[in-house]
Design a protein around this motif. Structure first.
Motif, PDB file in Angstrom:
ATOM      1  N   TYR A 209       0.846  -1.187   0.000  1.00  0.00           N
ATOM      2  CA  TYR A 209       0.000   0.000   0.000  1.00  0.00           C
ATOM      3  C   TYR A 209       0.884   1.240   0.000  1.00  0.00           C
ATOM      4  CZ  TYR A 209      -3.568   3.261   1.560  1.00  0.00           C
ATOM      5  OH  TYR A 209      -4.420   4.317   1.650  1.00  0.00           O
TER       6      TYR A 209
ATOM      7  N   GLU B 159      -6.645  -1.978   5.254  1.00  0.00           N
ATOM      8  CA  GLU B 159      -7.172  -1.367   4.019  1.00  0.00           C
ATOM      9  C   GLU B 159      -7.936  -2.424   3.206  1.00  0.00           C
ATOM     10  OE1 GLU B 159      -5.498  -2.190   0.812  1.00  0.00           O
ATOM     11  OE2 GLU B 159      -5.009  -3.718   2.329  1.00  0.00           O
TER      12      GLU B 159
ATOM     13  N   GLN C 196      -7.832  -3.982   0.153  1.00  0.00           N
ATOM     14  CA  GLN C 196      -7.332  -5.190  -0.526  1.00  0.00           C
ATOM     15  C   GLN C 196      -7.163  -6.325   0.476  1.00  0.00           C
ATOM     16  OE1 GLN C 196      -3.491  -4.472  -2.661  1.00  0.00           O
ATOM     17  NE2 GLN C 196      -3.741  -2.406  -1.858  1.00  0.00           N
TER      18      GLN C 196
ATOM     19  N   LYS D 264      -1.790  10.637  -4.362  1.00  0.00           N
ATOM     20  CA  LYS D 264      -1.821   9.178  -4.563  1.00  0.00           C
ATOM     21  C   LYS D 264      -2.904   8.562  -3.691  1.00  0.00           C
ATOM     22  CE  LYS D 264       2.862   7.512  -5.488  1.00  0.00           C
ATOM     23  NZ  LYS D 264       3.990   6.980  -4.725  1.00  0.00           N
ATOM     24  N   ARG D 265      -2.979   9.021  -2.458  1.00  0.00           N
ATOM     25  CA  ARG D 265      -3.953   8.453  -1.517  1.00  0.00           C
ATOM     26  C   ARG D 265      -5.387   8.766  -1.945  1.00  0.00           C
ATOM     27  NH1 ARG D 265      -2.013   7.263   4.540  1.00  0.00           N
ATOM     28  NH2 ARG D 265      -0.118   6.233   3.915  1.00  0.00           N
TER      29      ARG D 265
ATOM     30  N   THR E 294      -6.450   9.162  -5.077  1.00  0.00           N
ATOM     31  CA  THR E 294      -6.758   8.303  -6.220  1.00  0.00           C
ATOM     32  C   THR E 294      -7.139   6.910  -5.724  1.00  0.00           C
ATOM     33  OG1 THR E 294      -5.085   9.516  -7.417  1.00  0.00           O
ATOM     34  CG2 THR E 294      -5.851   7.489  -8.443  1.00  0.00           C
ATOM     35  N   VAL E 295      -6.334   6.406  -4.807  1.00  0.00           N
ATOM     36  CA  VAL E 295      -6.615   5.081  -4.243  1.00  0.00           C
ATOM     37  C   VAL E 295      -7.978   5.111  -3.540  1.00  0.00           C
ATOM     38  CG1 VAL E 295      -5.839   3.362  -2.545  1.00  0.00           C
ATOM     39  CG2 VAL E 295      -4.151   4.533  -3.956  1.00  0.00           C
TER      40      VAL E 295
ATOM     41  N   ASP F 243     -11.166   4.606  -5.692  1.00  0.00           N
ATOM     42  CA  ASP F 243     -11.381   3.193  -6.054  1.00  0.00           C
ATOM     43  C   ASP F 243     -11.843   2.385  -4.840  1.00  0.00           C
ATOM     44  OD1 ASP F 243     -10.508   3.790  -8.577  1.00  0.00           O
ATOM     45  OD2 ASP F 243      -8.447   3.116  -8.217  1.00  0.00           O
ATOM     46  N   GLU F 244     -11.294   2.749  -3.697  1.00  0.00           N
ATOM     47  CA  GLU F 244     -11.624   1.995  -2.483  1.00  0.00           C
ATOM     48  C   GLU F 244     -13.094   2.145  -2.095  1.00  0.00           C
ATOM     49  OE1 GLU F 244      -7.363   1.981  -0.095  1.00  0.00           O
ATOM     50  OE2 GLU F 244      -8.726   3.654   0.191  1.00  0.00           O
TER      51      GLU F 244
END
Ligand code: 5GP
Length: 204
Positions: free
Chosen positions: A77, A104, A106, A148-149, A151-152, A155-156
């Motif tokens: 991550y 998280e 995944q 970056k966080r 963007t993630v 999706d999350e």
């Protein structure tokens, strides 16, 4: 009589939603819920203590844990490894105590594959703008890491569909109350109690 197993509770959700804060607040209430301490390769932040917040590891040490199958799940991550040591989780639930994993998304999906009987709670931010504020407000990350966080995180949020419960983190104390209510309700489920009340149910 067969001892009832503890509940495996997974608290997950997007980066910056406040999983750590909510978990910390729940922990301070001294409920009977136990907490899983993760292993990570990221550097400790100010005030973080090895063995309390995380077990801080080198990449090499972490990869050895993976190779030895010591992790219930792990994920890479934002450039670091994070994982849940499996022994403590097993011992705790086999002892009849509940345990909560703050991880998280995944990793949460991987836990679901191995422990489908787990209780999966998705912590939801009130809005994306609020989520960004919280990531910036934490003040520990550079602009690059914040982007970056985010963007993630988008999706999350999509992953919400894969959870049993959704708890909005509008206010920490309200989120904590909702989680405690979920745990209480789960303990009252018929299928968990059928063994306990077997004799009473059989005598008509
Ligand atoms: P932080 O670096 O802010 O402490 O954590 C980054 C992310 O990693 C958070 O979303 C946190 O919930 C997650 N995380 C912490 N421990 C674990 C773990 O053991 N496994 C997984 N998959 N994620 C974790």
């Amino acid at each position: 009589m067969k001892k009832e197993k503890g509940l495996l509770i997974v608290l997950s959700g997007p980066a910056g939603v406040g999983k750590g804060t909510v978990c910390g607040a729940l922990r301070r209430e001294n409920t009977s819920i136990q907490y899983s301490v993760s292993a990570t390769t990221r550097a400790p932040r100010d005030g973080e203590v090895n063995g309390v917040n995380y077990f801080f590891k080198t990449r090499e040490q972490f990869e050895t844990m993976i190779a030895n199958d010591q992790l219930l799940e792990w994920a890479e991550y934002v450039g670091n490894y994070y994982g849940t040591p499996i022994d403590y989780v097993r011992e705790t639930i086999n002892n009849g105590q509940d345990i909560i994993l703050e991880i998280e998304v995944q990793g949460a999906l991987k836990v679901r594959e191995r422990f489908p009987e787990g209780i999966f709670i998705f912590l939801m931010p009130p809005s994306l703008a609020e989520l960004r504020n919280r990531i910036v407000g934490r003040g520990t990350e550079t602009e690059d890491v914040i982007d970056k966080r985010m963007t993630v995180a988008r999706d999350e949020i999509e992953m919400m569909k894969r959870y049993d419960y959704v708890v909005e983190n509008d206010q920490v104390h309200l989120a904590v109350e909702r989680i405690k209510a979920i745990v209480t309700a789960e303990h009252c489920k018929r299928e968990r109690l059928i063994e306990k009340y077997k004799e009473l149910v059989e005598v008509k």
